[in-house]
Design a protein around this motif. Structure first.
Motif, PDB file in Angstrom:
ATOM      1  N   GLU A 162       1.177  -1.383   0.071  1.00 53.33           N
ATOM      2  CA  GLU A 162       0.380  -0.488  -0.045  1.00 53.33           C
ATOM      3  C   GLU A 162       0.946   1.252  -0.173  1.00 53.33           C
ATOM      4  N   LEU A 166      -0.088   7.322  -3.190  1.00 55.51           N
ATOM      5  CA  LEU A 166      -1.221   6.912  -4.483  1.00 55.51           C
ATOM      6  C   LEU A 166      -2.756   7.435  -4.333  1.00 55.51           C
ATOM      7  N   GLY A 167      -2.903   7.537  -3.173  1.00 60.08           N
ATOM      8  CA  GLY A 167      -4.370   8.149  -2.546  1.00 60.08           C
ATOM      9  C   GLY A 167      -5.457   6.782  -2.363  1.00 60.08           C
ATOM     10  N   ASP A 168      -6.347   6.788  -1.960  1.00 62.03           N
ATOM     11  CA  ASP A 168      -6.871   5.832  -1.293  1.00 62.03           C
ATOM     12  C   ASP A 168      -7.156   4.771  -1.939  1.00 62.03           C
ATOM     13  N   ASN A 171      -7.077   1.709  -4.603  1.00 62.63           N
ATOM     14  CA  ASN A 171      -5.986   1.212  -6.105  1.00 62.63           C
ATOM     15  C   ASN A 171      -4.780   2.442  -5.547  1.00 62.63           C
ATOM     16  N   ASN A 172      -4.531   2.018  -4.593  1.00 64.39           N
ATOM     17  CA  ASN A 172      -3.217   2.333  -4.262  1.00 64.39           C
ATOM     18  C   ASN A 172      -2.350   1.504  -3.828  1.00 64.39           C
ATOM     19  N   ARG A 173      -2.072   0.603  -4.290  1.00 62.27           N
ATOM     20  CA  ARG A 173      -1.264  -1.112  -3.789  1.00 62.27           C
ATOM     21  C   ARG A 173       0.124  -1.358  -5.467  1.00 62.27           C
ATOM     22  N   LYS A 219      -0.807  10.947 -11.014  1.00 63.71           N
ATOM     23  CA  LYS A 219      -1.803  11.184  -9.987  1.00 63.71           C
ATOM     24  C   LYS A 219      -1.594  12.832  -9.712  1.00 63.71           C
ATOM     25  N   LEU A 245      -3.326   0.539 -12.447  1.00 60.48           N
ATOM     26  CA  LEU A 245      -4.074   1.545 -11.677  1.00 60.48           C
ATOM     27  C   LEU A 245      -4.029   2.302 -12.445  1.00 60.48           C
TER      28      LEU A 245
END
Length: 379
Positions: A162, A166-168, A171-173, A219, A245
């Motif tokens: 994680e 990259l965000g929540d 979708n951040n892995r 991003k 992503l």
């Protein structure tokens, strides 16, 4: 007293991701071999080709680890001066290298389809295929320690890491592949996430690795990113992560040593931080002998910067605290490259070793600072 195992002459092909040579002598080993005898043979450089139960081989490896971690007897007091930080680092690396060579002497056979012909052996075909590519049909022998490393890499690849920048979730892995450095140091990602962008039209990502910095730049709104790497594994890893992503449409991946063709208003590079010789291909992401990548980036950056462009160099000062590189050397290379320092953002590390007093390099790690150097063309 038990008799030493006989040396084997008809052996499968040797396979080692580290590039280490095959043991000069290999003996048959099974559940009857004691840990003390195995450790003595391994220290002598004798390979132990396992013929018994797979789980017992893992237990033997753990027993060898415990023996290898025993503290050496303290030498008698002398008038010799204590080692410098650089000498201490190299002694520590030598000790780790000797430990790795010893533990690598526990060997297991692999069939040509990556199955393991041992009792209670797990099915590791997927992990082997991910790391080595499709099976060739040729039997081989491999270090059990390396084989278990493949399993660990497979689990990291499956689970992912994680990246809050990259965000929540979900979708951040980032899913690192075997042989590609995992972005476990979140502080340098925070630097890239929070430093004001000079331009959002185009960026170069030098040494893409897992693709995490390219994903982060996308991003943040950078419209086009050209990302380079010399390692095909890294390019494959980055492509898969960027697809997952949904950022691949903004990133062009190029196999190159450092820079792609052309110029960009932003050029980002996170080179290996420690100028020391890697002991295996996997260590190239951590150790940069002679600061080759760092110096190559600094000497070539100006030619690839657009007018008023910025180069972002993400670098820890751990090497300075270890006495392996001075701040004066770094500033000298910046000046030699026709560059000037526009600014610098610093951050303290958050990883566990920074606060681990038992770590052999704790004195240096406790002082470490990671910096994002904003570099521009000198007038």
């Amino acid at each position: 007293m038990s008799q030493a195992p006989e040396s084997l002459t008809d052996l499968p092909t040797w396979r080692a991701e580290s590039g280490a040579p095959a043991p000069r002598r290999v003996v048959r080993a099974d559940d009857t071999l004691s840990a003390d005898s195995a450790y003595r043979l391994a220290c002598e450089g004798t390979g132990l080709l396992w013929q018994g139960d797979f789980h017992n081989a893992r237990q033997l490896l753990q027993a060898l680890m415990r023996r290898a971690e025993r503290k050496p007897r303290k030498a008698s007091k002398t008038a010799e001066a204590p080692p410098t930080p650089a000498q201490h680092f190299h002694l520590h690396r030598q000790a780790l290298g000797q430990r790795a060579r010893t533990l690598a002497m526990v060997l297991v056979p692999l069939n040509g389809d990556y199955t393991i012909p041992l009792r209670r052996a797990p099915d590791l075909r997927q992990a082997c295929t991910e790391a080595w590519g499709p099976a060739t049909g040729e039997a081989c022998m491999v270090s059990l320690r390396e084989l278990l490393g493949l399993v660990g890499a497979h689990e990291w690849r499956k689970k992912g890491l994680e990246i809050p920048a990259l965000g929540d979730a979900p979708n951040n892995r980032i899913h690192p592949h075997y042989g590609v450095f995992s972005p476990v140091r979140g502080e340098y990602l925070d630097l890239v996430a929070n430093t004001p962008l000079p331009n959002k039209t185009l960026a170069f990502d030098i040494g893409v690795g897992t693709g995490v910095l390219s994903a982060l730049l996308a991003k943040r709104g950078v419209q086009r990113i050209v990302a380079t790497d010399l390692d095909p594994r890294a390019l494959t890893c980055a492509r898969e992560n960027l697809k997952r992503l949904q950022r691949i449409d903004k990133v062009e991946l190029v196999q190159a040593d450092l820079f792609p063709e052309g110029q960009a208003p932003l050029v980002v590079c996170n080179p290996p931080w420690v100028p020391a010789r890697p002991s295996s291909p996997i260590e190239h992401a951590v150790y940069d002998e002679g600061s080759r990548m760092l110096r190559g980036f600094l000497s070539g950056l100006r030619a690839h910067l657009s007018p008023q462009g910025e180069g972002w160099l993400i670098l820890s000062d751990l090497a300075e605290h270890l006495g392996l590189r001075s701040r004066e050397e770094l500033l000298g290379w910046i000046a030699e490259g026709g560059l000037t320092v526009l600014g610098r953002y610093d951050i303290r590390p958050r990883h566990g070793k920074a606060a681990d007093a038992s770590d052999p390099l704790h004195a240096a790690r406790s002082q470490e600072i990671t910096s994002l150097w904003r570099l521009g063309s000198a007038a």
